[in-house]
Write a protein that holds these residues in place. Structure first.
Motif, short mmCIF file in Angstrom:
data_model
loop_
_atom_site.label_atom_id
_atom_site.label_comp_id
_atom_site.label_asym_id
_atom_site.label_seq_id
_atom_site.Cartn_x
_atom_site.Cartn_y
_atom_site.Cartn_z
N ARG A 160 38.39 45.63 52.82
CA ARG A 160 38.22 46.39 51.45
C ARG A 160 39.53 46.46 50.46
O ARG A 160 39.34 46.07 49.53
CB ARG A 160 37.17 47.61 51.62
CG ARG A 160 37.92 48.56 52.43
CD ARG A 160 37.09 49.70 52.56
NE ARG A 160 37.06 50.74 51.49
CZ ARG A 160 36.18 51.67 51.15
NH1 ARG A 160 35.31 51.82 52.15
NH2 ARG A 160 36.63 52.44 50.00
N GLU A 161 40.53 46.89 51.14
CA GLU A 161 41.69 47.20 50.32
C GLU A 161 42.28 45.72 50.20
O GLU A 161 42.61 45.69 48.94
CB GLU A 161 42.65 48.16 51.36
CG GLU A 161 42.15 49.38 51.90
CD GLU A 161 42.06 50.25 50.46
OE1 GLU A 161 42.86 50.20 49.63
OE2 GLU A 161 41.21 51.00 50.58
N SER A 162 42.38 44.87 50.88
CA SER A 162 42.85 43.69 50.75
C SER A 162 42.33 42.91 49.74
O SER A 162 43.04 42.07 48.78
CB SER A 162 43.24 42.84 51.90
OG SER A 162 42.08 42.46 52.54
N ARG A 198 43.18 44.32 46.38
CA ARG A 198 44.63 43.95 45.90
C ARG A 198 44.65 42.51 45.50
O ARG A 198 45.33 42.31 44.38
CB ARG A 198 45.57 44.23 47.12
CG ARG A 198 46.00 45.52 47.28
CD ARG A 198 47.21 45.60 48.00
NE ARG A 198 47.45 46.95 48.49
CZ ARG A 198 47.18 47.50 49.83
NH1 ARG A 198 46.56 46.87 50.56
NH2 ARG A 198 47.37 48.86 49.85
N ASP A 201 33.80 53.77 44.48
CA ASP A 201 33.58 53.47 46.03
C ASP A 201 32.00 53.91 46.23
O ASP A 201 31.85 55.11 45.72
CB ASP A 201 34.51 54.51 46.92
CG ASP A 201 34.52 54.17 48.47
OD1 ASP A 201 33.39 53.32 48.79
OD2 ASP A 201 34.77 54.87 49.09
#
Length: 139
Positions: free
Chosen positions: A103-105, A108, A122
């Protein structure tokens, strides 16, 4: 239960509708990222909720446990970002859901493509007290 009414549409009408939809330039959109332990799925939609494109780590060629990696999620986000640029989308709102590592990558890599990110939400479901517990065992 009654009969369902189905109105037949001619194939010519469907082709015209599809051409009109492709001609309409969409400036804003919504990207939904769903990241589970096994896969990452990213959906591109317009502001009305109509899905314009969708990609997943499995659909672009990752297999097995490689689908759940952050690298696979970033590749999926890059592909969907290219599709969004072709459609003319510049401003996006991002919804993130799930507990996976991608989810973070994915977020980004979407941000690095030059989109104007309006909002990040979220939407991971969180239990508020959970299910009812099992009754105690009697011996």
């Amino acid at each position: 239960m009654g009969k369902k009414k189905i109105t037949p549409t001619a194939p010519e009408e469907l082709v015209k509708e599809k051409e009109n939809a492709e001609k309409a330039v969409v400036k804003e959109g919504k990207i939904s990222i769903f990241s589970s332990y096994n896969n990452t799925i990213i959906i591109l939609a317009d502001n009305f909720g109509n899905v314009l494109a969708q990609k997943s780590a499995g659909a672009i060629g990752f297999k097995g446990s490689k689908k759940s990696t952050p690298f696979a999620a970033s590749k999926v986000a890059e592909m969907l970002g290219q599709i969004a640029i072709k459609l003319g989308i510049r401003r996006i709102a991002v919804d993130v859901k799930g507990v996976g590592s991608g989810r973070e990558s994915a977020l980004r890599s979407i941000a690095n493509q030059g989109f104007d990110i309006v909002a990040i939400k979220d939407k991971t479901p969180i239990p508020h007290n959970g299910c009812r517990a099992k009754k105690p065992r009697r011996l």
